[in-house]
Design an enzyme around this catalytic site. Structure first.
Site, PDB file in Angstrom:
ATOM      1  N   SER A 217       0.813  -1.223   0.000  1.00  0.00           N
ATOM      2  CA  SER A 217       0.000   0.000   0.000  1.00  0.00           C
ATOM      3  C   SER A 217       0.848   1.275   0.000  1.00  0.00           C
ATOM      4  CB  SER A 217      -0.892  -0.027   1.251  1.00  0.00           C
ATOM      5  OG  SER A 217      -1.296   1.283   1.594  1.00  0.00           O
ATOM      6  N   GLY A 218       0.477   2.198  -0.886  1.00  0.00           N
ATOM      7  CA  GLY A 218       1.166   3.502  -0.900  1.00  0.00           C
ATOM      8  C   GLY A 218       0.898   4.272   0.378  1.00  0.00           C
ATOM      9  N   LEU A 219      -0.357   4.199   0.844  1.00  0.00           N
ATOM     10  CA  LEU A 219      -0.713   4.912   2.078  1.00  0.00           C
ATOM     11  C   LEU A 219       0.116   4.402   3.255  1.00  0.00           C
ATOM     12  CD1 LEU A 219      -2.473   6.724   3.877  1.00  0.00           C
ATOM     13  CD2 LEU A 219      -4.146   4.861   3.973  1.00  0.00           C
TER      14      LEU A 219
ATOM     15  N   ASP B  25       0.907  10.548   2.038  1.00  0.00           N
ATOM     16  CA  ASP B  25       0.669   9.720   0.838  1.00  0.00           C
ATOM     17  C   ASP B  25       0.577  10.635  -0.380  1.00  0.00           C
ATOM     18  OD1 ASP B  25       0.064   7.579  -0.779  1.00  0.00           O
ATOM     19  OD2 ASP B  25      -1.992   7.350  -0.078  1.00  0.00           O
TER      20      ASP B  25
ATOM     21  N   ASP C 118       1.131  -0.925  -4.886  1.00  0.00           N
ATOM     22  CA  ASP C 118       0.313   0.252  -5.190  1.00  0.00           C
ATOM     23  C   ASP C 118       1.284   1.269  -5.781  1.00  0.00           C
ATOM     24  OD1 ASP C 118      -1.067   2.609  -5.133  1.00  0.00           O
ATOM     25  OD2 ASP C 118      -1.394   2.630  -2.947  1.00  0.00           O
TER      26      ASP C 118
ATOM     27  N   ASP D 161       0.871   4.044  -7.274  1.00  0.00           N
ATOM     28  CA  ASP D 161       0.353   5.414  -7.410  1.00  0.00           C
ATOM     29  C   ASP D 161       0.107   5.728  -8.894  1.00  0.00           C
ATOM     30  OD1 ASP D 161       0.397   5.620  -4.703  1.00  0.00           O
ATOM     31  OD2 ASP D 161       2.305   6.690  -4.593  1.00  0.00           O
TER      32      ASP D 161
ATOM     33  N   GLU E  44      -2.921   4.311 -10.811  1.00  0.00           N
ATOM     34  CA  GLU E  44      -4.206   5.019 -10.810  1.00  0.00           C
ATOM     35  C   GLU E  44      -4.144   6.201 -11.766  1.00  0.00           C
ATOM     36  OE1 GLU E  44      -3.410   5.452  -6.586  1.00  0.00           O
ATOM     37  OE2 GLU E  44      -3.941   7.573  -6.705  1.00  0.00           O
TER      38      GLU E  44
ATOM     39  N   LYS F 150       0.449  12.455  -6.581  1.00  0.00           N
ATOM     40  CA  LYS F 150      -0.964  12.188  -6.250  1.00  0.00           C
ATOM     41  C   LYS F 150      -1.265  12.509  -4.774  1.00  0.00           C
ATOM     42  CE  LYS F 150      -1.749   9.127  -3.955  1.00  0.00           C
ATOM     43  NZ  LYS F 150      -1.892   7.679  -3.721  1.00  0.00           N
TER      44      LYS F 150
ATOM     45  N   ASN G 264      -3.862  10.939  -1.547  1.00  0.00           N
ATOM     46  CA  ASN G 264      -4.702   9.793  -1.202  1.00  0.00           C
ATOM     47  C   ASN G 264      -6.155  10.074  -1.587  1.00  0.00           C
ATOM     48  OD1 ASN G 264      -6.561   8.278   0.875  1.00  0.00           O
ATOM     49  ND2 ASN G 264      -4.663   7.117   0.689  1.00  0.00           N
ATOM     50  N   SER G 265      -6.809   9.046  -2.097  1.00  0.00           N
ATOM     51  CA  SER G 265      -8.164   9.210  -2.634  1.00  0.00           C
ATOM     52  C   SER G 265      -9.175   9.659  -1.589  1.00  0.00           C
ATOM     53  CB  SER G 265      -8.633   7.889  -3.239  1.00  0.00           C
ATOM     54  OG  SER G 265      -7.733   7.475  -4.215  1.00  0.00           O
TER      55      SER G 265
ATOM     56  N   ARG H  15      -6.204   1.354 -12.194  1.00  0.00           N
ATOM     57  CA  ARG H  15      -7.156   1.807 -11.166  1.00  0.00           C
ATOM     58  C   ARG H  15      -7.914   3.021 -11.674  1.00  0.00           C
ATOM     59  NH1 ARG H  15      -5.183   3.081  -5.041  1.00  0.00           N
ATOM     60  NH2 ARG H  15      -6.448   4.926  -4.608  1.00  0.00           N
TER      61      ARG H  15
ATOM     62  N   HIS I 295     -12.382   2.142  -7.756  1.00  0.00           N
ATOM     63  CA  HIS I 295     -12.298   2.662  -6.394  1.00  0.00           C
ATOM     64  C   HIS I 295     -13.497   3.552  -6.075  1.00  0.00           C
ATOM     65  CE1 HIS I 295     -10.391   2.888  -2.673  1.00  0.00           C
ATOM     66  NE2 HIS I 295      -9.507   3.847  -2.863  1.00  0.00           N
TER      67      HIS I 295
HETATM   68  C1  SPV Z   1      -3.437   2.576  -0.600  1.00  0.00           C
HETATM   69  O1  SPV Z   1      -3.543   1.633   0.199  1.00  0.00           O
HETATM   70  O2  SPV Z   1      -2.468   3.331  -0.582  1.00  0.00           O
HETATM   71  C2  SPV Z   1      -4.462   2.828  -1.581  1.00  0.00           C
HETATM   72  C3  SPV Z   1      -5.796   2.423  -1.282  1.00  0.00           C
HETATM   73  O3  SPV Z   1      -4.190   3.420  -2.560  1.00  0.00           O
HETATM   74  S1  SPV Z   1      -6.590   3.782  -0.650  1.00  0.00           S
HETATM   75  O4  SPV Z   1      -5.830   4.298   0.446  1.00  0.00           O
HETATM   76  O5  SPV Z   1      -7.877   3.258  -0.252  1.00  0.00           O
HETATM   77  O6  SPV Z   1      -6.726   4.759  -1.695  1.00  0.00           O
HETATM   78 MG    MG Z   2      -2.422   4.335  -2.546  1.00  0.00          MG
END
Ligand code: SPV
Ligand code: MG
Length: 545
Positions: free
Chosen positions: A47-49, A59, A86, A88, A115, A121, A123-124, A160, A191
């Site tokens: 996971s990027g986060l 993130d 992930d 990004d 994505e 980027k 975080n979404s 994504r 997502h």
């Molecule tokens: C992550 O885990 O970094 C993701 C998923 O990209 S989310 O945080 O839900 O966007």
């Molecule tokens: Mg991410």
């Protein structure tokens, strides 16, 4: 680290195309990746986060892509299940993405998800609807470049679609998914930041089975898995829960330690250090050291039998066992430990019994024979042997009431045989003094000839006819790593008989001989002192170890 037969890329492709719903779980370093694998997950979400969070940054591509790669390398080395990164936005243009693919393949990463947003980027879940999306053609070109760059046909690129996150409708999501699919994406991750699964379900209904669809139910967490299963999603990502769990645990623990200023209520609520060592693979290193590091295998350990009281010494042993009687200002046990230490033997296992709490010389391993009143030396020895587990080194067994010079240890260490004892050839003085002793019958008496041939023990006993005796057993038995398992079996056999609970080390040695094992004898004279009487204690004061 682990060797696997199936390629990780093939295994990940199998998850996307298994026809059943599959699950992967987030990890953010080698340790959490290992936990994910050993829990039973068939794959890992890099996971990027959470990777950025464990570095303490946002993130927002604040970590460089090479820092992410380095983290992934630890995760990949620690596990055998596939990892999907992930990725990004791919860390730049199609060109940067191509290079990323090469580097991921080199590090054993099985898949990447990118994505359709703009670098750097966000975080979404942070103001997603204000986030601009990538140009659809530019992003499709990136996917194409990635697919052309991969060397392993099974490496997967997941596209994504962030259309819902950015506030667009189903039409835009489908238009983008279609373009990315046409560009070669192996799966679509759709997502959504809604608390309900409506967007992803609507997408899946329209998309049908054009290619596998992946979801991340972080925000619509209250949805049951059956809903996803019925809709036909291929892969569910539990995206950040191990990091979040660790945050809660760390905050609680830090607060408690800070407030209480001691560790008393902490210990039982945190993983033991042994668990940390296990997760790090400490055992594998230990075994490798035995194979590859000569010194590591050779360092023997010693067992000191000290469970009995030593009644002959009367009131001196009223409140402590013989082994703790002081000679020249320190207990016998300290003298013995120091002699072992002098030849580099550090691991000393002491078997306590009588007045065990009084036996407390620091730095030694203690094993207790709580049945010392009704059992003998072999029950104590078994306790020590069980404690040592699968010993890969030599073991020397000795007594807590025998002082000795380090010279004895050199004698014992020298021969490579599985069993070695030292025998004092100057036994007549003891015999004439009427001392109790374990007399030795050997394959030949001590002589010049014996010096150049291997002498073997034939029997030990305290009641042997004088004419058969060749010496006095000094109370030492060296056992090789191979001999250790023979001793284990012999102890189990001897002690399975309730009548034999009082048996002593000479009984074990005699049994080993009867079973066909060779016990090598090293003759010597002196350099040891068996402490049985008050006079012996006086002599011990002058004994020079
Ligand atoms: C992550 O885990 O970094 C993701 C998923 O990209 S989310 O945080 O839900 O966007
Ligand atoms: Mg991410």
């Amino acid at each position: 680290m682990k060797k696997t037969s199936a390629k990780k890329t093939t295994a990940f492709r199998g998850l996307l195309t298994s026809g059943e719903i599959e699950f992967i779980c987030e990890a953010h370093n080698g340790l959490s990746a290992k936990i994910v694998e050993e829990t039973g997950f068939k794959g890992i979400w890099g996971s990027g986060l959470t990777i950025s969070a464990q570095y303490g940054v946002r993130d927002n591509n604040e970590t460089s892509w090479t820092q992410v790669l380095e983290t992934l390398e630890f995760m990949s080395d620690a596990t055998s299940v596939p990892i999907m990164l992930d990725g990004d936005t791919g860390y730049g243009s199609f060109n940067n993405f191509r290079r990323l693919i090469h580097k991921l393949e080199q590090r054993g990463v099985a898949a990447v998800c990118i994505e359709d947003k703009i670098f750097p980027k966000t975080n979404s879940f942070i103001s997603g609807d204000t986030q601009p999306l990538a140009d659809i053609h530019e992003f499709s070109g990136k996917i194409k470049a990635g697919k052309d760059a991969q060397l392993d046909d099974d490496f997967s690129i997941v596209a994504r679609v962030e259309a819902f996150i950015a506030g667009w409708g189903l039409g835009e999501a489908l238009r983008r998914a279609e373009a990315y699919h046409a560009a070669g994406a192996d799966a679509i991750l759709i997502h959504s930041a809604l608390a309900v699964p409506d967007e992803v379900l609507a997408f899946k209904k329209e998309w049908a089975d054009r290619c596998p669809v992946v979801i991340v139910p972080t925000k619509y967490y209250a949805t049951t898995t059956e809903v996803f299963e019925d809709a036909g999603f291929s892969l569910v990502i539990w995206a950040n829960h191990l990091l979040r769990a660790s945050i809660t645990a760390m905050q609680r623990t830090a607060k408690q330690i800070h407030g209480e200023r001691n560790l008393m209520s902490i210990e039982d609520n945190v993983a033991g250090v042994d668990e940390v060592f296990r997760l790090q693979g400490a055992q594998e290193l230990k075994e490798a050291e035995k194979r590859y590091l000569p010194g590591a295998e050779q360092a023997p350990c010693a067992v000191i039998l000290a469970a009995s009281r030593g009644t002959e010494l009367g009131e001196l042993t009223e409140d402590k066992p013989k082994v703790m009687i002081e000679v020249s200002g320190k207990p016998l046990l300290s003298h013995i430990a120091e002699t072992y230490n002098q030849v580099g033997i550090k691991k000393l296992v002491v078997v306590r019994g009588y007045m065990k709490r009084a036996v407390d010389v620091p730095g030694l391993d203690y094993v207790d024979n709580d049945r010392h009143d009704s059992t003998g030396e072999l029950v104590s020895l078994k306790g020590a042997v069980d404690h040592l587990g699968n010993l890969g080194t030599d073991m020397i067994v000795s007594y807590g009431d025998v002082l000795f010079n380090k010279y004895i240890l050199y004698l014992l260490e020298e021969p490579g045989e599985d069993f070695v004892v030292t025998v004092d050839a100057d036994w007549r003085n003891s015999r004439n003094a009427g001392r109790e002793a374990d007399w030795a019958v050997c394959s030949q008496p001590n002589s010049r000839a014996a010096f150049s041939t291997d002498v073997h023990l034939q029997r030990l006993g305290d009641d042997l006819p004088e004419a058969s005796i060749h010496g006095e057993w000094m109370g030492f038995l060296k056992v090789s790593a191979k001999g250790f398992s023979i001793v284990k079996t012999a102890l189990d056999e001897l002690l399975s008989n309730p009548e034999q609970q009082q048996f002593k080390v000479p009984d074990l040695i005699n049994m080993l001989i009867e079973n066909g094992n060779t016990i090598r004898v090293i003759y010597t004279t002196g350099h040891w002192l068996d402490i049985d009487t008050v006079q012996d204690l006086v002599a011990a004061g002058n004994f020079n170890a």
